[in-house]
Design a protein around this motif. Structure first.
Motif, PDB file in Angstrom:
ATOM      1  N   ASN A  31       0.846  -1.186   0.000  1.00 37.56           N
ATOM      2  CA  ASN A  31       0.000   0.000   0.000  1.00 37.56           C
ATOM      3  C   ASN A  31       0.886   1.243   0.000  1.00 37.56           C
ATOM      4  OD1 ASN A  31      -1.861   2.085   0.758  1.00 37.56           O
ATOM      5  ND2 ASN A  31      -3.227   0.481   1.481  1.00 37.56           N
ATOM      6  N   CYS A  59      -3.394  -3.119   8.808  1.00 38.57           N
ATOM      7  CA  CYS A  59      -4.136  -2.744  10.015  1.00 38.57           C
ATOM      8  C   CYS A  59      -5.420  -3.568  10.132  1.00 38.57           C
ATOM      9  CB  CYS A  59      -4.490  -1.268   9.927  1.00 38.57           C
ATOM     10  SG  CYS A  59      -5.649  -0.977   8.588  1.00 38.57           S
ATOM     11  N   ALA A  62      -7.590  -3.526   7.114  1.00 38.39           N
ATOM     12  CA  ALA A  62      -7.073  -4.382   6.034  1.00 38.39           C
ATOM     13  C   ALA A  62      -7.438  -5.838   6.307  1.00 38.39           C
ATOM     14  CB  ALA A  62      -5.555  -4.227   5.910  1.00 38.39           C
ATOM     15  N   LEU A 106      -6.096  -2.769  -0.759  1.00 36.53           N
ATOM     16  CA  LEU A 106      -5.086  -3.844  -0.725  1.00 36.53           C
ATOM     17  C   LEU A 106      -5.647  -5.185  -1.180  1.00 36.53           C
ATOM     18  CD1 LEU A 106      -2.978  -3.570   2.563  1.00 36.53           C
ATOM     19  CD2 LEU A 106      -2.137  -3.531   0.219  1.00 36.53           C
TER      20      LEU A 106
HETATM   21 FE1  FES Z   1      -2.171   0.228   6.106  1.00 38.79          FE
HETATM   22 FE2  FES Z   1      -4.696   0.059   6.854  1.00 38.79          FE
HETATM   23  S1  FES Z   1      -3.245   1.510   7.519  1.00 38.79           S
HETATM   24  S2  FES Z   1      -3.632  -1.179   5.449  1.00 38.79           S
END
Ligand code: FES
Length: 148
Positions: A31, A59, A62, A106
């Motif tokens: 990302n 995170c 994600a 992502l």
């Molecule tokens: Fe990186 Fe959510 S902050 S994927």
């Protein structure tokens, strides 16, 4: 920051975590916005995604979006899986806070990268076009989210 029940559910109990044994489609993307990484592996047979799993250094958002995205593409044809957008994944989760929209990209991109890997391995001359469609106001649709 408010998360929907569905986001919290998929975050605390993520589906399809890990790596598919005998995978014939593997994609990894990063990302650009936060530096987090997502890897998706799949077993594709007769153009159908028989199995799919993800691993992420991302995170919670994600994790939740990848969990939902893998649920949505499992059992689908490759072509249907390519139609899945991060927007559809977010809708299935009843939304994400705006600052977390980039996290949902992502999963979509990693699915695209895995299917590209499948095409390449199988000698299928197709190019997957995936990535940001201007979903987040911060990037406005330029190339920031695209990864080779
Ligand atoms: Fe990186 Fe959510 S902050 S994927």
């Amino acid at each position: 920051m408010m998360y929907s029940e569905k986001v919290l559910d998929h975050f605390s109990n993520p589906r399809n975590v890990g790596e598919v044994e005998n995978a014939n489609a593997v994609g990894q993307v990063g990302n650009a916005k936060c530096g987090d990484i997502m890897k998706i592996s799949m077993r594709i047979e007769d153009n159908i995604i028989k199995d799919v799993k993800f691993k992420t250094f991302g995170c919670g958002a994600a994790v939740a979006t990848s969990s939902m995205a893998t649920e949505l593409v499992k059992g689908k044809s490759v072509d249907d899986a390519l139609k899945l957008t991060n927007k559809a994944v977010m809708e299935a989760l009843d939304g994400l806070p705006p600052v977390k929209v980039h996290c949902s990209v992502l999963a979509e991109e990693a699915i695209g990268a895995a299917i590209q890997n499948y095409y390449d391995n199988a000698g299928i001359d197709k190019k997957v076009k995936k990535g940001c469609d201007g979903c987040c106001s911060s990037c406005g649709g330029h190339d920031e989210h695209h990864h080779e």
